[in-house]
Enzyme design. Structure first.
Site, short mmCIF file in Angstrom:
data_model
loop_
_atom_site.label_atom_id
_atom_site.label_comp_id
_atom_site.label_asym_id
_atom_site.label_seq_id
_atom_site.Cartn_x
_atom_site.Cartn_y
_atom_site.Cartn_z
N LYS A 19 -18.15 36.74 8.82
CA LYS A 19 -19.02 37.84 9.23
C LYS A 19 -18.25 39.03 9.79
O LYS A 19 -18.74 40.15 9.78
CB LYS A 19 -20.02 37.34 10.28
CG LYS A 19 -21.03 36.34 9.76
CD LYS A 19 -21.92 35.84 10.90
CE LYS A 19 -22.93 34.80 10.42
NZ LYS A 19 -23.75 34.28 11.55
N ARG A 66 -3.62 36.50 14.11
CA ARG A 66 -2.75 36.22 15.25
C ARG A 66 -2.18 34.82 15.07
O ARG A 66 -2.92 33.84 15.09
CB ARG A 66 -3.50 36.31 16.58
CG ARG A 66 -2.60 35.92 17.76
CD ARG A 66 -3.09 36.40 19.11
NE ARG A 66 -4.24 35.68 19.60
CZ ARG A 66 -4.70 35.77 20.86
NH1 ARG A 66 -4.08 36.57 21.74
NH2 ARG A 66 -5.77 35.11 21.24
N GLU A 125 1.51 41.06 27.08
CA GLU A 125 0.57 40.38 27.98
C GLU A 125 1.26 39.48 29.00
O GLU A 125 0.63 38.58 29.56
CB GLU A 125 -0.43 39.57 27.15
CG GLU A 125 0.21 38.66 26.12
CD GLU A 125 -0.80 37.98 25.22
OE1 GLU A 125 -2.00 37.98 25.53
OE2 GLU A 125 -0.38 37.42 24.18
N ASP A 151 -4.12 37.77 30.26
CA ASP A 151 -2.92 36.93 30.30
C ASP A 151 -1.89 37.48 31.28
O ASP A 151 -1.19 36.71 31.94
CB ASP A 151 -2.32 36.82 28.90
CG ASP A 151 -3.07 35.84 28.03
OD1 ASP A 151 -2.70 34.66 28.00
OD2 ASP A 151 -4.05 36.25 27.38
N ILE A 217 -14.30 41.25 21.52
CA ILE A 217 -14.44 39.80 21.35
C ILE A 217 -15.83 39.43 20.85
O ILE A 217 -16.11 38.24 20.67
CB ILE A 217 -14.13 39.04 22.66
CG1 ILE A 217 -15.00 39.56 23.81
CG2 ILE A 217 -12.65 39.12 22.97
CD1 ILE A 217 -14.92 38.71 25.06
N HIS A 218 -16.68 40.44 20.64
CA HIS A 218 -18.03 40.17 20.16
C HIS A 218 -18.46 41.35 19.29
O HIS A 218 -18.13 42.51 19.60
CB HIS A 218 -19.00 40.01 21.34
CG HIS A 218 -20.34 39.47 20.95
ND1 HIS A 218 -21.35 40.29 20.46
CD2 HIS A 218 -20.84 38.21 20.97
CE1 HIS A 218 -22.41 39.55 20.21
NE2 HIS A 218 -22.14 38.29 20.50
N ASP A 265 -1.95 77.15 25.20
CA ASP A 265 -0.53 77.08 24.89
C ASP A 265 -0.22 75.75 24.23
O ASP A 265 -1.14 75.04 23.78
CB ASP A 265 0.32 77.29 26.15
CG ASP A 265 -0.04 76.32 27.27
OD1 ASP A 265 -0.83 75.39 27.01
OD2 ASP A 265 0.47 76.49 28.39
#
Length: 286
Positions: A19, A66, A125, A151, A217-218, A265
């Site tokens: 998905k 990952r 991390e 982390d 993460i969602h 500038d």
């Protein structure tokens, strides 16, 4: 390529990985490291391999994996994701806990042994990673630095707070290192995926710091992140006026000029150019 939103999906959850490309994220990361229990690594590798093979080459968004660090499982992960039809869909590798240029090149060498040369998105991390962020960013295979606050806090024994002052120095250092090396900087995750207001505020702060994008993460986090990192029409129009005025000033040999009653500038010109780069990357300007 733009990396406003970088969405992670666990490598042992095929239904979530399938998905992820349809969420609108600019990049998706199938995770074979922290998101997968140690006794499920092989199963997850096979699942990621199957999802990659189904995606095929030229998938949109950018497709990353990952893997575990070299010497701690990276070789097995690469054997899985670079097998058969899977390799054609892989756009980049995400390296966790990058602490030196050698960490990046070691992963790239392992990929090269398997006749692959994907760019590396290096996760900074740990304390050592932050202190050596410049070297990590400057490594030839590195295409982005990703800041990992959770982390890092665990590594240094810091207490995470809503204000984030305990990781602010590191957060700023990572974006500086990325800018100096000319690679993307992707900000840390906002862990409460039900708090849209908090996510938007944190993402706006990351933009102010100079980040190019943010982890998600969602799927619900993707839209707010993309919106924040896409310049609004008024800002784009301002940038276009600045650059048009600069072109006129260059023709007339003037280094300083006015736009909307404001003296402009070199620093403001650089801001306008950055706005237009973001607008083109987001597809709101050609």
């Amino acid at each position: 390529m733009t990396r406003r939103s970088v969405l992670f999906a666990p490598g042992d959850r095929p239904e979530l990985m399938q998905k992820a490309p349809a969420t609108g994220a600019d990049a998706v990361v199938f995770d074979l490291e922290d998101a997968v229990a140690p006794d499920r690594k092989a199963e997850a590798g096979a699942a990621v391999q199957e999802v990659l093979a189904d995606l095929g080459p030229g998938a949109d968004p950018e497709v990353c994996v990952r893997v575990r660090p070299p010497g701690r499982g990276a070789a097995d992960d690469l054997d899985a994701i670079l097998a058969g039809d899977a390799r054609a869909a892989l756009d980049a590798l995400v390296l966790p806990k990058a602490e030196s240029a050698d960490d990046v090149t070691d992963l790239a060498d392992l990929a090269a042994e398997r006749d692959a040369d994907p760019p590396v998105l290096a996760l900074v991390e740990t304390a050592a990673g932050v202190l050596h962020a410049e070297a990590v960013a400057a490594a030839e295979p590195t295409d982005a630095l990703i800041f990992g606050a959770e982390d890092l806090a665990a590594d240094i024994g810091a207490t995470r707070t809503d204000e984030g002052t305990e990781v602010l120095h590191a957060r700023e250092h990572v974006v500086l290192a990325a800018a100096a090396a000319g690679v993307d900087a992707v900000d840390t995750v906002y862990t409460d995926f039900e708090d849209e207001a908090g996510l938007r505020a944190d993402t706006e702060f990351a933009l102010e710091l100079g980040y190019d994008g943010k982890l998600a993460i969602h799927p619900s986090q993707v839209g707010p992140i993309n919106e924040t990192f896409t310049p609004d029409p008024e800002r784009v129009e301002w940038a276009e006026r600045v650059l048009a005025a600069k072109a006129d000033a260059d023709t007339e040999g003037r280094g300083v000029f006015a736009v909307d009653g404001e003296m402009v500038d070199a620093p403001l010109v650089a801001q306008a150019e950055r706005v237009m780069e973001r607008a083109r990357a987001a597809g709101v300007r050609e």
